[in-house]
Design a protein around this motif. Structure first.
Motif, PDB file in Angstrom:
ATOM      1  N   HIS A  29       0.838  -1.208   0.000  1.00 18.00           N
ATOM      2  CA  HIS A  29       0.000   0.000   0.000  1.00 18.00           C
ATOM      3  C   HIS A  29       0.871   1.255   0.000  1.00 18.00           C
ATOM      4  CE1 HIS A  29      -3.739  -2.242   0.657  1.00 18.00           C
ATOM      5  NE2 HIS A  29      -3.107  -2.950   1.565  1.00 18.00           N
ATOM      6  N   LEU A  30       2.051   1.171  -0.582  1.00 17.93           N
ATOM      7  CA  LEU A  30       2.964   2.313  -0.630  1.00 17.93           C
ATOM      8  C   LEU A  30       2.698   3.148  -1.883  1.00 17.93           C
ATOM      9  CD1 LEU A  30       6.298   0.519   0.343  1.00 17.93           C
ATOM     10  CD2 LEU A  30       5.073   2.183   1.760  1.00 17.93           C
ATOM     11  N   SER A  31       2.522   4.438  -1.688  1.00 12.30           N
ATOM     12  CA  SER A  31       2.417   5.331  -2.832  1.00 12.30           C
ATOM     13  C   SER A  31       3.808   5.580  -3.401  1.00 12.30           C
ATOM     14  CB  SER A  31       1.796   6.664  -2.401  1.00 12.30           C
ATOM     15  OG  SER A  31       2.648   7.319  -1.470  1.00 12.30           O
ATOM     16  N   ALA A  32       3.874   6.170  -4.582  1.00 10.68           N
ATOM     17  CA  ALA A  32       5.172   6.423  -5.208  1.00 10.68           C
ATOM     18  C   ALA A  32       6.058   7.287  -4.321  1.00 10.68           C
ATOM     19  CB  ALA A  32       4.974   7.094  -6.569  1.00 10.68           C
ATOM     20  N   GLY A  33       5.488   8.247  -3.638  1.00 13.15           N
ATOM     21  CA  GLY A  33       6.264   9.134  -2.781  1.00 13.15           C
ATOM     22  C   GLY A  33       6.714   8.490  -1.494  1.00 13.15           C
ATOM     23  N   ALA A  34       6.194   7.309  -1.181  1.00 13.82           N
ATOM     24  CA  ALA A  34       6.561   6.618   0.057  1.00 13.82           C
ATOM     25  C   ALA A  34       7.786   5.741  -0.118  1.00 13.82           C
ATOM     26  CB  ALA A  34       5.389   5.769   0.549  1.00 13.82           C
ATOM     27  N   ILE A  35       8.326   5.683  -1.344  1.00 18.35           N
ATOM     28  CA  ILE A  35       9.525   4.896  -1.647  1.00 18.35           C
ATOM     29  C   ILE A  35      10.583   5.850  -2.191  1.00 18.35           C
ATOM     30  CG2 ILE A  35      10.482   2.972  -2.951  1.00 18.35           C
ATOM     31  CD1 ILE A  35       7.573   1.983  -3.340  1.00 18.35           C
ATOM     32  N   ARG A  36      11.748   5.867  -1.535  1.00 19.91           N
ATOM     33  CA  ARG A  36      12.790   6.810  -1.947  1.00 19.91           C
ATOM     34  C   ARG A  36      14.123   6.085  -2.115  1.00 19.91           C
ATOM     35  NH1 ARG A  36       9.352   8.626   1.472  1.00 19.91           N
ATOM     36  NH2 ARG A  36      10.483   7.941   3.324  1.00 19.91           N
ATOM     37  N   GLN A  37      14.921   6.592  -3.026  1.00 22.57           N
ATOM     38  CA  GLN A  37      16.232   6.015  -3.306  1.00 22.57           C
ATOM     39  C   GLN A  37      17.283   6.657  -2.428  1.00 22.57           C
ATOM     40  OE1 GLN A  37      17.211   5.378  -7.496  1.00 22.57           O
ATOM     41  NE2 GLN A  37      19.264   6.166  -7.119  1.00 22.57           N
ATOM     42  N   LYS A  38      18.202   5.828  -1.891  1.00 26.80           N
ATOM     43  CA  LYS A  38      19.329   6.361  -1.117  1.00 26.80           C
ATOM     44  C   LYS A  38      20.573   6.360  -2.009  1.00 26.80           C
ATOM     45  CE  LYS A  38      18.722   3.701   2.633  1.00 26.80           C
ATOM     46  NZ  LYS A  38      18.869   3.236   4.047  1.00 26.80           N
ATOM     47  N   SER A  39      21.458   5.404  -1.846  1.00 29.15           N
ATOM     48  CA  SER A  39      22.712   5.421  -2.601  1.00 29.15           C
ATOM     49  C   SER A  39      22.570   4.902  -4.024  1.00 29.15           C
ATOM     50  CB  SER A  39      23.776   4.610  -1.859  1.00 29.15           C
ATOM     51  OG  SER A  39      23.382   3.241  -1.775  1.00 29.15           O
ATOM     52  N   SER A  40      21.541   4.084  -4.287  1.00 31.38           N
ATOM     53  CA  SER A  40      21.356   3.515  -5.624  1.00 31.38           C
ATOM     54  C   SER A  40      19.922   3.033  -5.761  1.00 31.38           C
ATOM     55  CB  SER A  40      22.316   2.343  -5.847  1.00 31.38           C
ATOM     56  OG  SER A  40      21.920   1.221  -5.064  1.00 31.38           O
ATOM     57  N   ALA A  41      19.602   2.541  -6.955  1.00 28.96           N
ATOM     58  CA  ALA A  41      18.257   2.017  -7.201  1.00 28.96           C
ATOM     59  C   ALA A  41      17.986   0.758  -6.402  1.00 28.96           C
ATOM     60  CB  ALA A  41      18.070   1.746  -8.692  1.00 28.96           C
ATOM     61  N   GLU A  42      19.042   0.103  -5.929  1.00 25.98           N
ATOM     62  CA  GLU A  42      18.890  -1.093  -5.100  1.00 25.98           C
ATOM     63  C   GLU A  42      18.854  -0.763  -3.612  1.00 25.98           C
ATOM     64  OE1 GLU A  42      18.420  -4.233  -6.353  1.00 25.98           O
ATOM     65  OE2 GLU A  42      18.278  -3.139  -8.247  1.00 25.98           O
ATOM     66  N   ASP A  43      19.158   0.465  -3.264  1.00 28.80           N
ATOM     67  CA  ASP A  43      19.236   0.903  -1.864  1.00 28.80           C
ATOM     68  C   ASP A  43      18.097   1.882  -1.604  1.00 28.80           C
ATOM     69  OD1 ASP A  43      20.036   1.424   0.712  1.00 28.80           O
ATOM     70  OD2 ASP A  43      21.687   2.755   0.135  1.00 28.80           O
ATOM     71  N   LEU A  44      17.007   1.350  -1.081  1.00 29.61           N
ATOM     72  CA  LEU A  44      15.782   2.133  -0.927  1.00 29.61           C
ATOM     73  C   LEU A  44      15.433   2.350   0.534  1.00 29.61           C
ATOM     74  CD1 LEU A  44      13.514   0.341  -3.585  1.00 29.61           C
ATOM     75  CD2 LEU A  44      15.019   2.311  -3.916  1.00 29.61           C
ATOM     76  N   VAL A  45      14.607   3.341   0.773  1.00 29.93           N
ATOM     77  CA  VAL A  45      13.989   3.548   2.077  1.00 29.93           C
ATOM     78  C   VAL A  45      12.520   3.869   1.826  1.00 29.93           C
ATOM     79  CG1 VAL A  45      14.543   6.028   2.136  1.00 29.93           C
ATOM     80  CG2 VAL A  45      14.119   4.785   4.276  1.00 29.93           C
ATOM     81  N   THR A  46      11.660   3.402   2.715  1.00 30.30           N
ATOM     82  CA  THR A  46      10.232   3.680   2.589  1.00 30.30           C
ATOM     83  C   THR A  46       9.716   4.318   3.874  1.00 30.30           C
ATOM     84  OG1 THR A  46       9.398   1.610   3.549  1.00 30.30           O
ATOM     85  CG2 THR A  46      10.039   1.567   1.207  1.00 30.30           C
TER      86      THR A  46
END
Length: 280
Positions: A29-46
């Motif tokens: 149930h995550l919106s697009a804005g609830a998922i963010r990239q940190k150091s790379s496309a494989e390193d995410l924070v929600t």
């Protein structure tokens, strides 16, 4: 100070409550804005990572006054937080959502982890499966086990060692520098198989429960490994950094290799690192 089985169960309940209130309601149930990239496309924070870490940290401080909390997202915001581990009487490493890429993808393969460090030594670890609702606990000198919310407990024991070409496991190598990366990847074919579930929490559950033989990790962030390291050790396993030196919570590089025992670790290390700086 001592850290008891009851203390570990208190931490497990804290993780479980955070998963119930902050993680699972956001899963799929995550919106697009609830998922963010940190150091790379494989390193995410929600939003789930950040909200759960805040809840877990607050609950740990209430249950264990004076404890230092070293969380993945806290360190991302303030790297100097890692330095507080030095000299701490009691510290907790926290990974609120290990396997964030899986979580953000809607894949039910992620975990919530907490490691317990007393005066620089890892003494306990807790890994919660938010989807299944059970947790895995290891306490120094007490063994390791999986326990469900009803209190049913299954003791853990690592798999019996085999020849390298008959052992299966997991390997995470993407962050290694060249030529080590390419040589290691080629050498992994010496084993029966090497998968990557993008989730250390579940990979630790596999090797500690006797469902796979080895695990290899290129990054050794404290929050990713403190809990699993003690769980695997208490299940009878052996581990060390790539060069054979013991893993300590203050280490930030050098990789980690896990095996059923020292002899099989040495065989795996020789096979996987042949032709590299760590091998012959």
């Amino acid at each position: 100070m001592s850290f008891t089985v009851r203390d570990a169960q208190t931490v497990a309940e804290i993780l479980r409550e955070a998963a119930r209130t902050e993680i699972m309601p956001r899963f799929r149930h995550l919106s697009a804005g609830a998922i963010r990239q940190k150091s790379s496309a494989e390193d995410l924070v929600t939003d789930a990572d950040e909200a759960a870490e805040k809840v877990i940290a607050a609950a740990l401080r209430t249950a264990f006054p004076g404890a230092i909390i070293i969380g993945e997202e806290g360190v991302a915001a303030r790297p100097a937080l890692l330095d507080e581990l030095d000299g701490a009487e009691l510290a907790f490493s926290v990974d609120p959502v290990d396997g964030t890429k899986n979580f953000a993808s809607g894949l039910p393969l992620f975990g919530t982890m907490a490691g317990v460090i007393v005066r620089g030594e890892i003494v306990a670890g807790i890994i919660l499966d938010p989807v299944g609702g059970d947790w895995t606990i290891g306490v120094r000198g007490e063994g390791s086990w999986t326990e469900n919310p009803e209190g049913v407990r299954i003791d853990l024991k690592v798999e019996e060692p085999l020849a390298v070409n008959k052992m299966s496991g997991t390997a995470s190598w993407s962050t290694l520098p060249e030529p080590l990366r390419s040589t290691l990847c080629a050498n992994l074919a010496r084993s029966r198989s090497a998968a990557n579930y993008r989730c250390a929490a579940h990979e630790y559950r596999l090797i500690s429960g006797g469902f796979s033989h080895f695990a290899l990790f290129s990054k050794i962030n404290l929050w990713d490994h403190a809990a699993g390291w003690i769980i695997h050790k208490e299940a009878g396993g052996y581990s060390a950094r790539f060069d054979g030196s013991p893993y300590l919570p203050g280490h930030r590089d050098g990789g980690l290799l896990y095996a059923p025992d020292k002899a099989s670790w040495e065989a795996l290390q020789a096979a996987f690192f042949k032709g590299t700086e760590y091998g012959a």
